[in-house]
Design an enzyme around this catalytic site. Sequence first.
Site, PDB file in Angstrom:
ATOM      1  N   LYS A 194       0.869  -1.176   0.000  1.00  0.00           N
ATOM      2  CA  LYS A 194       0.000   0.000   0.000  1.00  0.00           C
ATOM      3  C   LYS A 194       0.905   1.225   0.000  1.00  0.00           C
ATOM      4  CE  LYS A 194      -3.873   2.093  -0.122  1.00  0.00           C
ATOM      5  NZ  LYS A 194      -4.696   2.083  -1.356  1.00  0.00           N
ATOM      6  N   ASP A 227      -5.955  -2.981  -1.432  1.00  0.00           N
ATOM      7  CA  ASP A 227      -7.371  -2.808  -1.766  1.00  0.00           C
ATOM      8  C   ASP A 227      -7.719  -3.523  -3.078  1.00  0.00           C
ATOM      9  OD1 ASP A 227      -5.634  -0.941  -2.834  1.00  0.00           O
ATOM     10  OD2 ASP A 227      -6.965   0.785  -2.608  1.00  0.00           O
ATOM     11  N   ASP A 251      -3.184 -10.873   7.763  1.00  0.00           N
ATOM     12  CA  ASP A 251      -4.275 -11.280   8.642  1.00  0.00           C
ATOM     13  C   ASP A 251      -5.612 -11.157   7.913  1.00  0.00           C
ATOM     14  OD1 ASP A 251      -5.777 -11.964  10.838  1.00  0.00           O
ATOM     15  OD2 ASP A 251      -5.403 -10.122  11.949  1.00  0.00           O
ATOM     16  N   ASP A 255      -8.156 -14.352   6.150  1.00  0.00           N
ATOM     17  CA  ASP A 255      -9.562 -14.634   6.480  1.00  0.00           C
ATOM     18  C   ASP A 255     -10.457 -14.494   5.254  1.00  0.00           C
ATOM     19  OD1 ASP A 255      -8.786 -15.001   9.125  1.00  0.00           O
ATOM     20  OD2 ASP A 255     -10.611 -14.060   9.894  1.00  0.00           O
TER      21      ASP A 255
HETATM   22 MG    MG Z   1      -7.425 -13.150  11.930  1.00  0.00          MG
END
Ligand code: MG
Length: 359
Positions: A194, A227, A251, A255
């Site tokens: 980013k 993004d 992280d 997910d």
């Molecule tokens: Mg997590």
Amino acid sequence: MASAIGEPEVHRIAVIPGDGIGTEVIAAARQVLDAVTERHGIVLEYEEFDWSCQRYLAEGAMMPADGLDRLRPADAILLGAVGWPGVPDHISLWGLLIPIRRSFRQYVNLRPIRVFEGVASPVRGARPGEVDFVVVRENVEGEYSEIGGRFNRGFPDEQAVQEAVFTRVGVSRIVDYAFSLARTRRSYLTSATKSNGIVHTMPFWDQVVAERAAGFPDVRWDAEHIDALAAKLVLQPDRFDVIVGSNLFGDILSDLAAAVAGSIGIAPSANLDPTRTHPSMFEPVHGSAPDIAGQGVANPLGAVWSAAMMLEHLGHPDAAADVVAAMEACLADPATRTRDLGGAAGTREVTDALLAQLG
Ligand code: MG
Ligand code: NAI
């Protein structure tokens, strides 16, 4: 552990089932490990620890004061899940998982993502067999640092400052790990960045990625802003092979990726110290699922796949492959899918099906 010629190698495994369905899925994973290790002549020696929120409520700590020292001699740690209503999540996390990851320098968090035959992904374009990638997350520095503070508490000019810490050593080793992993797969790496918005740490990350890439001329690589990368994971999940990201980006991506794969009940993870100075830890991605705990309906495959990753780390890729093949067969049969996958099988039936496959 080294052993005399002809004798099987013995690996010491510390087992922390934890809370809720953690205990159910670890019991299943241990049965699968028993079957596959017998078949391959591997010897695992287990020591089980009752460290959990239940222990916290009874004794005021998730693990004993010498907990880390008791884990240290292990060759690997197999963990279920920790967390329980009534115990704040930051206590279960910072009282057990984070100290293990940080003290044992488990700087790689590895999350393989696959869409299996028989698992319906919520993403229309995610077809079985085509989506197969790994998220490599930096696990010990970056955005999740303890540096910072609160200032002028309670006043209108109150401030909060949180520092992100990126080191040359830390970025180099995670990027090297990811490039080396890509080499064993389809030789394609994507770096999450980013650097258009975060103007100090992310250009540094990009610079180190480009420097380390020079050592892996055979691996194709690109960098994507986080993004746009999030959008691409949903729109074209089949285009990725290895994705490397900082602690925060990794992280979130992992997910998102687990959701693309169809169910959190299947997703595995490894927290690795690739230097092998300390034990690495293997755990399903899911939590303790208090809503279904004790009902015998938890999907054990996340824990089982994590156990397969442990076997691979311990030097037994053939045994690991057998476990994954048993999972594939189990998922392909509607009769042995758990509720989270739209089936009606319980933890027991799935475990029995895996054991039959490994017969
Ligand atoms: Mg997590
Ligand atoms: P969760 O992963 O425990 O559950 C989320 C949803 O997914 C629930 O509806 C649950 O029933 C379902 N689910 C999860 N694993 C499943 C499985 N194997 N089979 C079938 N369904 C499954 O996440 P949640 O509810 O946010 O957290 C519950 C507790 O677990 C909290 O205390 C949280 O802090 C803790 N937690 C611990 C983790 C760990 O030990 N690494 C990771 C995530 C959460």
